[in-house]
Enzyme design. Structure first.
Site, mmCIF file in Angstrom:
data_model
loop_
_atom_site.group_PDB
_atom_site.id
_atom_site.type_symbol
_atom_site.label_atom_id
_atom_site.label_comp_id
_atom_site.label_asym_id
_atom_site.label_seq_id
_atom_site.Cartn_x
_atom_site.Cartn_y
_atom_site.Cartn_z
ATOM 1 N N LEU A 1 0.867 -1.171 0.000
ATOM 2 C CA LEU A 1 0.000 0.000 0.000
ATOM 3 C C LEU A 1 0.903 1.220 0.000
ATOM 4 O O LEU A 1 1.869 1.280 0.760
ATOM 5 C CB LEU A 1 -0.898 0.024 1.244
ATOM 6 C CG LEU A 1 -1.972 -1.042 1.339
ATOM 7 C CD1 LEU A 1 -2.680 -0.973 2.687
ATOM 8 C CD2 LEU A 1 -2.983 -0.882 0.221
ATOM 9 N N ASP A 2 0.584 2.201 -0.827
ATOM 10 C CA ASP A 2 1.374 3.426 -0.882
ATOM 11 C C ASP A 2 1.300 4.166 0.444
ATOM 12 O O ASP A 2 0.398 3.941 1.255
ATOM 13 C CB ASP A 2 0.876 4.339 -2.007
ATOM 14 C CG ASP A 2 1.152 3.756 -3.377
ATOM 15 O OD1 ASP A 2 2.106 2.964 -3.494
ATOM 16 O OD2 ASP A 2 0.413 4.092 -4.316
ATOM 17 N N ILE A 3 2.212 5.097 0.635
ATOM 18 C CA ILE A 3 2.296 5.834 1.892
ATOM 19 C C ILE A 3 1.018 6.617 2.189
ATOM 20 O O ILE A 3 0.636 6.781 3.340
ATOM 21 C CB ILE A 3 3.541 6.750 1.904
ATOM 22 C CG1 ILE A 3 3.839 7.211 3.318
ATOM 23 C CG2 ILE A 3 3.367 7.918 0.955
ATOM 24 C CD1 ILE A 3 5.205 7.781 3.505
#
Length: 191
Positions: free
Chosen positions: A115-117
């Site tokens: 999952l992206d930041i």
């Protein structure tokens, strides 16, 4: 085919675990001790020692709700990695497994997915290569996982100022031009 790949293909363990088991002398092929890099055929008889299965049984998998501002894998640009948030203080109170958190659970921990930041949601961290393989497929880039993933994506589109700030439109097709949706939807479907 290499023995470690065959064991992973059969769902016995990950390639990395297979190499460790072979190195420890826990794998035999047709009754003879296996060696690293050994080639096998589908007709070969492969045995795995009970010690390997016992070690595998002690591996852990964490289901973790990743908050925004935390990176999935390695720390970067001053942001904490998800694994740094794991500890005995946040073990689910309803956990009936009788397994209590140990720092050993953080060794060899792999992120099964990403999952992206700026994303929040379920993140799976595991020591068990079988779990990772089921969720993300092979490391060779085939990406052949059969596990369906679902993402909720929010997009701010307000080119004409038609919607007041903070408002949202539940029928995205009625307010976003089809050409823009086609660009956003690469590989996605809309409900």
């Amino acid at each position: 085919m290499r023995l470690n790949k065959r064991l992973a293909e059969l769902g016995v363990c990950s390639r990395r675990d297979a190499d460790a088991w072979i190195d420890a002398g826990w794998v035999t092929v047709n009754g003879a001790p296996a060696t690293l890099g050994m080639l096998v055929h589908p007709s070969d008889h492969i045995d795995v020692a009970d010690a390997a299965r016992a070690k595998q049984g002690s591996e852990v998998t964490f289901l973790f709700h990743k908050p925004v501002g935390v990176v999935s894998g390695q720390a970067e640009d001053g942001y904490k990695p998800a694994a740094a948030l794991l500890g005995s203080g946040n073990q689910w109170s309803g956990d009936t497994s009788r397994v209590r958190f140990s720092s050993a659970h953080l060794r060899g921990l792999a992120v099964a997915g990403r999952l992206d930041i700026d994303s929040t949601g379920l993140l799976v961290l595991t020591q068990d290569g079988r779990v990772a393989r089921q969720l993300i497929g092979d490391r060779d880039g085939a990406g052949n996982s059969l596990v369906q993933k679902e993402y909720l994506v929010r997009v701010r589109y307000n080119p004409g100022g038609a919607l007041p700030r903070g408002a949202h439109q539940s029928d995205v097709r009625s307010c976003v031009p089809a050409a823009v949706l086609d660009r956003l939807r690469d590989g996605l479907s809309l409900d």
